[in-house]
Design a protein around this motif. Structure first.
Motif, PDB file in Angstrom:
ATOM      1  N   MET A   1       0.844  -1.191   0.000  1.00 17.28           N
ATOM      2  CA  MET A   1       0.000   0.000   0.000  1.00 17.28           C
ATOM      3  C   MET A   1       0.889   1.253   0.000  1.00 17.28           C
ATOM      4  SD  MET A   1      -2.702   1.292   2.912  1.00 17.28           S
ATOM      5  CE  MET A   1      -3.539  -0.284   2.982  1.00 17.28           C
ATOM      6  N   ASN A   2       0.637   2.183  -0.947  1.00 25.34           N
ATOM      7  CA  ASN A   2       1.462   3.393  -0.959  1.00 25.34           C
ATOM      8  C   ASN A   2       0.962   4.399   0.081  1.00 25.34           C
ATOM      9  OD1 ASN A   2      -0.599   5.080  -2.074  1.00 25.34           O
ATOM     10  ND2 ASN A   2      -0.096   4.331  -4.117  1.00 25.34           N
ATOM     11  N   ARG A   3       1.761   5.435   0.304  1.00 27.52           N
ATOM     12  CA  ARG A   3       1.473   6.398   1.380  1.00 27.52           C
ATOM     13  C   ARG A   3       0.188   7.197   1.129  1.00 27.52           C
ATOM     14  NH1 ARG A   3       4.948   6.867   6.007  1.00 27.52           N
ATOM     15  NH2 ARG A   3       6.764   5.601   5.555  1.00 27.52           N
ATOM     16  N   VAL A   4      -0.081   7.533  -0.126  1.00 30.19           N
ATOM     17  CA  VAL A   4      -1.292   8.298  -0.439  1.00 30.19           C
ATOM     18  C   VAL A   4      -2.537   7.469  -0.126  1.00 30.19           C
ATOM     19  CG1 VAL A   4      -2.598   9.469  -2.250  1.00 30.19           C
ATOM     20  CG2 VAL A   4      -0.119   9.648  -2.216  1.00 30.19           C
ATOM     21  N   THR A   5      -2.508   6.186  -0.505  1.00 33.87           N
ATOM     22  CA  THR A   5      -3.631   5.295  -0.210  1.00 33.87           C
ATOM     23  C   THR A   5      -3.815   5.149   1.296  1.00 33.87           C
ATOM     24  OG1 THR A   5      -3.192   4.068  -2.245  1.00 33.87           O
ATOM     25  CG2 THR A   5      -4.590   2.993  -0.606  1.00 33.87           C
ATOM     26  N   ALA A   6      -2.707   5.043   2.023  1.00 32.46           N
ATOM     27  CA  ALA A   6      -2.771   4.925   3.481  1.00 32.46           C
ATOM     28  C   ALA A   6      -3.379   6.185   4.097  1.00 32.46           C
ATOM     29  CB  ALA A   6      -1.371   4.692   4.046  1.00 32.46           C
ATOM     30  N   LEU A   7      -3.014   7.344   3.553  1.00 32.47           N
ATOM     31  CA  LEU A   7      -3.575   8.605   4.038  1.00 32.47           C
ATOM     32  C   LEU A   7      -5.069   8.671   3.749  1.00 32.47           C
ATOM     33  CD1 LEU A   7      -3.381  11.499   5.139  1.00 32.47           C
ATOM     34  CD2 LEU A   7      -2.603  12.228   2.871  1.00 32.47           C
ATOM     35  N   LYS A   8      -5.439   8.272   2.534  1.00 34.01           N
ATOM     36  CA  LYS A   8      -6.845   8.310   2.128  1.00 34.01           C
ATOM     37  C   LYS A   8      -7.709   7.429   3.036  1.00 34.01           C
ATOM     38  CE  LYS A   8      -9.850   7.415  -1.841  1.00 34.01           C
ATOM     39  NZ  LYS A   8      -9.925   6.856  -3.205  1.00 34.01           N
ATOM     40  N   GLN A   9      -7.162   6.309   3.488  1.00 34.47           N
ATOM     41  CA  GLN A   9      -7.931   5.383   4.336  1.00 34.47           C
ATOM     42  C   GLN A   9      -8.243   5.977   5.716  1.00 34.47           C
ATOM     43  OE1 GLN A   9      -5.968   1.561   4.385  1.00 34.47           O
ATOM     44  NE2 GLN A   9      -6.934   0.934   2.469  1.00 34.47           N
ATOM     45  N   GLN A  10      -7.526   7.029   6.095  1.00 37.02           N
ATOM     46  CA  GLN A  10      -7.787   7.672   7.386  1.00 37.02           C
ATOM     47  C   GLN A  10      -8.939   8.682   7.308  1.00 37.02           C
ATOM     48  OE1 GLN A  10      -6.185   6.600  10.062  1.00 37.02           O
ATOM     49  NE2 GLN A  10      -4.950   5.250   8.772  1.00 37.02           N
ATOM     50  N   LEU A  11      -9.355   8.993   6.091  1.00 41.73           N
ATOM     51  CA  LEU A  11     -10.355  10.049   5.898  1.00 41.73           C
ATOM     52  C   LEU A  11     -11.776   9.503   6.014  1.00 41.73           C
ATOM     53  CD1 LEU A  11      -8.680  11.716   2.790  1.00 41.73           C
ATOM     54  CD2 LEU A  11      -8.383  12.344   5.197  1.00 41.73           C
ATOM     55  N   LYS A  12     -12.633  10.322   6.642  1.00 41.89           N
ATOM     56  CA  LYS A  12     -14.045   9.958   6.795  1.00 41.89           C
ATOM     57  C   LYS A  12     -14.908  10.977   6.062  1.00 41.89           C
ATOM     58  CE  LYS A  12     -13.407   7.687  11.246  1.00 41.89           C
ATOM     59  NZ  LYS A  12     -13.738   7.682  12.696  1.00 41.89           N
ATOM     60  N   PRO A  13     -15.883  10.505   5.270  1.00 40.87           N
ATOM     61  CA  PRO A  13     -16.739  11.422   4.510  1.00 40.87           C
ATOM     62  C   PRO A  13     -17.436  12.445   5.409  1.00 40.87           C
ATOM     63  CG  PRO A  13     -17.088   9.166   3.795  1.00 40.87           C
ATOM     64  CD  PRO A  13     -16.235   9.094   5.025  1.00 40.87           C
TER      65      PRO A  13
ATOM     66  N   LEU B   1      -3.130  15.501   9.773  1.00 38.34           N
ATOM     67  CA  LEU B   1      -2.796  14.428   8.821  1.00 38.34           C
ATOM     68  C   LEU B   1      -1.304  14.160   8.696  1.00 38.34           C
ATOM     69  CD1 LEU B   1      -5.366  15.514   6.085  1.00 38.34           C
ATOM     70  CD2 LEU B   1      -5.651  13.713   7.786  1.00 38.34           C
ATOM     71  N   ILE B   2      -0.485  14.967   9.351  1.00 34.90           N
ATOM     72  CA  ILE B   2       0.976  14.805   9.241  1.00 34.90           C
ATOM     73  C   ILE B   2       1.421  13.408   9.659  1.00 34.90           C
ATOM     74  CG2 ILE B   2       3.176  15.545  10.270  1.00 34.90           C
ATOM     75  CD1 ILE B   2       2.129  18.393  10.234  1.00 34.90           C
ATOM     76  N   ARG B   3       0.796  12.879  10.710  1.00 34.36           N
ATOM     77  CA  ARG B   3       1.250  11.568  11.223  1.00 34.36           C
ATOM     78  C   ARG B   3       0.970  10.418  10.265  1.00 34.36           C
ATOM     79  NH1 ARG B   3      -3.286  10.342  15.892  1.00 34.36           N
ATOM     80  NH2 ARG B   3      -4.885  11.701  15.019  1.00 34.36           N
ATOM     81  N   TYR B   4       0.099  10.651   9.257  1.00 32.96           N
ATOM     82  CA  TYR B   4      -0.244   9.589   8.311  1.00 32.96           C
ATOM     83  C   TYR B   4       0.557   9.679   7.012  1.00 32.96           C
ATOM     84  CZ  TYR B   4      -4.297   9.399  11.409  1.00 32.96           C
ATOM     85  OH  TYR B   4      -5.103   9.318  12.513  1.00 32.96           O
ATOM     86  N   SER B   5       1.473  10.657   6.923  1.00 29.72           N
ATOM     87  CA  SER B   5       2.180  10.867   5.664  1.00 29.72           C
ATOM     88  C   SER B   5       3.619  11.311   5.926  1.00 29.72           C
ATOM     89  CB  SER B   5       1.446  11.937   4.842  1.00 29.72           C
ATOM     90  OG  SER B   5       2.231  12.356   3.756  1.00 29.72           O
ATOM     91  N   ASN B   6       4.528  10.881   5.039  1.00 28.04           N
ATOM     92  CA  ASN B   6       5.925  11.322   5.147  1.00 28.04           C
ATOM     93  C   ASN B   6       6.202  12.517   4.228  1.00 28.04           C
ATOM     94  OD1 ASN B   6       5.693   9.977   2.736  1.00 28.04           O
ATOM     95  ND2 ASN B   6       7.576   8.787   2.957  1.00 28.04           N
TER      96      ASN B   6
END
Length: 199
Positions: free
Chosen positions: A1-13, A22-27
């Motif tokens: 899983m790439n970092r963008v996909t991992a970040l997207k999975q943290q988002l709620k509609p 969101l910093i902690r979910y992305s490098n």
């Protein structure tokens, strides 16, 4: 899983996110956020503020004003209102205003959020919800900004005041009234008090 996909999975509609949330979910949070905006997954609603749209059969649902303001302030302590709220008092105000007012403890000034203007008023005192007594006091505070016949509106406000709970109105005047508003409404309170003693 790439970092963008991992970040997207943290988002709620339907949620609005601050960049720092969101910093902690992305490098590489700025690059990843820009990519999600370019892809139409996120909407940038203000500097450092992003919305993950909730979808309906009609398309993306815009963020609720309360959600926008709460995320922007990073605080639950605010009162969101509008001059349109005065219409509920039935004082002859019928204009519809495209204006959102935010009473809060942190910010002051006109802020654009998601293409809409919010007027932030930093003040130590405001209620948790806009009661009729607060709205009446708030209307008199901002009488000069109304488009209607101000003398007529003020006259109707005095008549309306006499139908309200004396203690609630007195508290609203003391806590939220500007100096001029107190001078205008205090004679009405005095009259209400004297009539109560007579009755």
């Amino acid at each position: 899983m790439n970092r963008v996909t991992a970040l997207k999975q943290q988002l709620k509609p339907g949620k609005v996110y601050r960049r720092e949330d969101l910093i902690r979910y992305s490098n590489a949070v700025d690059r990843h956020l820009a990519q999600l905006v370019d892809e139409g997954i996120l909407e940038k609603v203000a500097q450092g503020l992003y919305y993950f749209p909730k979808q309906s059969i009609f398309g993306a649902v815009p963020p609720e004003d309360e959600v926008l303001v709460r995320s922007f302030l990073k605080d639950d302590r605010f009162l969101l209102t509008s001059p349109n709220s005065y219409n509920a008092l039935r004082l002859g105000t019928t204009q519809l205003y495209n204006k959102r007012v935010v009473y809060n403890h942190k910010r002051h000034g006109e802020i654009d959020l998601n293409g809409r203007k919010f007027f932030f008023h930093k003040t130590p005192y405001f209620p948790k919800k806009a009661t009729p007594e607060f709205l009446l006091v708030d209307l008199v505070n901002h009488l000069d900004s109304l488009a209607e016949d101000r003398d007529m509106v003020l006259k109707n406000a005095f008549l309306k005041a006499k139908t309200m709970d004396f203690n609630k109105l007195k508290y609203a005047v003391q806590e939220y009234g500007h100096t001029k508003t107190k001078k205008l409404i205090e004679p009405v309170l005095d009259q209400m008090k004297s009539e109560a003693y007579v009755n």
